[in-house]
Enzyme design. Sequence first.
Site, PDB file in Angstrom:
ATOM      1  N   THR A 238       0.818  -1.219   0.000  1.00  0.00           N
ATOM      2  CA  THR A 238       0.000   0.000   0.000  1.00  0.00           C
ATOM      3  C   THR A 238       0.849   1.266   0.000  1.00  0.00           C
ATOM      4  O   THR A 238       0.394   2.321  -0.422  1.00  0.00           O
ATOM      5  CB  THR A 238      -0.892   0.046   1.249  1.00  0.00           C
ATOM      6  OG1 THR A 238      -0.061  -0.012   2.418  1.00  0.00           O
ATOM      7  CG2 THR A 238      -1.909  -1.091   1.254  1.00  0.00           C
ATOM      8  N   ASN A 239       2.049   1.184   0.540  1.00  0.00           N
ATOM      9  CA  ASN A 239       2.903   2.349   0.807  1.00  0.00           C
ATOM     10  C   ASN A 239       2.297   3.249   1.886  1.00  0.00           C
ATOM     11  O   ASN A 239       2.589   4.450   1.964  1.00  0.00           O
ATOM     12  CB  ASN A 239       3.195   3.169  -0.445  1.00  0.00           C
ATOM     13  CG  ASN A 239       4.483   3.969  -0.315  1.00  0.00           C
ATOM     14  OD1 ASN A 239       5.453   3.519   0.291  1.00  0.00           O
ATOM     15  ND2 ASN A 239       4.502   5.168  -0.875  1.00  0.00           N
ATOM     16  N   TRP A 240       1.460   2.652   2.724  1.00  0.00           N
ATOM     17  CA  TRP A 240       0.874   3.357   3.877  1.00  0.00           C
ATOM     18  C   TRP A 240       2.001   3.813   4.805  1.00  0.00           C
ATOM     19  O   TRP A 240       2.975   3.091   4.960  1.00  0.00           O
ATOM     20  CB  TRP A 240      -0.050   2.367   4.601  1.00  0.00           C
ATOM     21  CG  TRP A 240      -0.898   2.931   5.697  1.00  0.00           C
ATOM     22  CD1 TRP A 240      -2.192   3.337   5.590  1.00  0.00           C
ATOM     23  CD2 TRP A 240      -0.542   3.107   7.067  1.00  0.00           C
ATOM     24  NE1 TRP A 240      -2.649   3.757   6.805  1.00  0.00           N
ATOM     25  CE2 TRP A 240      -1.650   3.632   7.728  1.00  0.00           C
ATOM     26  CE3 TRP A 240       0.628   2.886   7.815  1.00  0.00           C
ATOM     27  CZ2 TRP A 240      -1.657   3.940   9.094  1.00  0.00           C
ATOM     28  CZ3 TRP A 240       0.647   3.185   9.173  1.00  0.00           C
ATOM     29  CH2 TRP A 240      -0.488   3.703   9.791  1.00  0.00           C
ATOM     30  N   HIS A 242       1.692   6.820   3.265  1.00  0.00           N
ATOM     31  CA  HIS A 242       1.820   7.782   2.167  1.00  0.00           C
ATOM     32  C   HIS A 242       2.508   9.065   2.645  1.00  0.00           C
ATOM     33  O   HIS A 242       1.934  10.163   2.608  1.00  0.00           O
ATOM     34  CB  HIS A 242       0.440   8.085   1.570  1.00  0.00           C
ATOM     35  CG  HIS A 242      -0.367   6.860   1.262  1.00  0.00           C
ATOM     36  ND1 HIS A 242      -0.060   6.005   0.217  1.00  0.00           N
ATOM     37  CD2 HIS A 242      -1.443   6.304   1.887  1.00  0.00           C
ATOM     38  CE1 HIS A 242      -0.928   5.005   0.190  1.00  0.00           C
ATOM     39  NE2 HIS A 242      -1.769   5.153   1.201  1.00  0.00           N
TER      40      HIS A 242
END
Length: 291
Positions: A238-240, A242
């Site tokens: 997800t690249n959470w 961000h």
Amino acid sequence: MIERTYTGPRPITQLPAGAIDTQIHAYMPGFPALAGGPGLPPEPLPTPDDYRKTMGWLGIDRVVVTQGNAHQLDNGCLLACLADFGDLAKGVAVVTGDTQDAEMQTLSRAGIVGARIMDLRGGAVGLDQLEAVDARAFAFDWMMAVQFDGGEILNHFNRLATIRSRWVLDHHGKFFAGVTPQSAEVDAVKRLIDKGNLWFKFAGCYESSRTGGPGYADIGAVAREIAAFAPERIVWGTNWPHNAAKRTEDYPDDAALLETVLSWFPDEKGKNLALIDNPEALYGFSRWTSA
């Protein structure tokens, strides 16, 4: 101050049980940013509890937590987050060629399974230490997460081809100058995959897209090419949370991103490989079994 969205309507695409998000950062109070890094993300800090909300929203069961650049060579926050997540998480830490066996063993016991090379601004360990970190990772059966400006991949090719550890090329290769499926840089990725120890990560498409959202057509074209070429070598994240988003209005919709990225797989088999089998092999997760 930023208002991040951690929940919402469920995505149309339902993730399979055991799905692994291979790219997040997480933070806990008490771990200040260190010199050389980009600073902590805007308040409030995105914590493991916050990420659990996103897991429930998207249908994620397991996760890989990567050391954030803000903490440079101090893995303390990462270890605290792994302890909070428990058995559902594994970690990618920052080490150097000088990291001693005792520390490597301590990190391994805490759930660390990989070492990060981040050869972009704010990274703690760059490509100048590639061989040294590879030696440490290989000795402890770790993988490596490697990130650099993909436009330089032809210049780095011979060194990348000698990596002995399992490794993943992060964030769609970060081809900032732009590439197409026919580019020499994409061919270089394929040749490295053919060596048998490289995976390719679908995560953070917005960080290097030149066409932009919501479709990220340029990233999608290359992603489709590589997913069709080597479905057994793709992982997803997800690249959470961000961290590039500094304002509430810039924070992406994780459900919409999920739908976009998963549309780049040619079929359900490839999608399930990327969500379960491939990350299990790369990061050493146990085979998922239903309760």
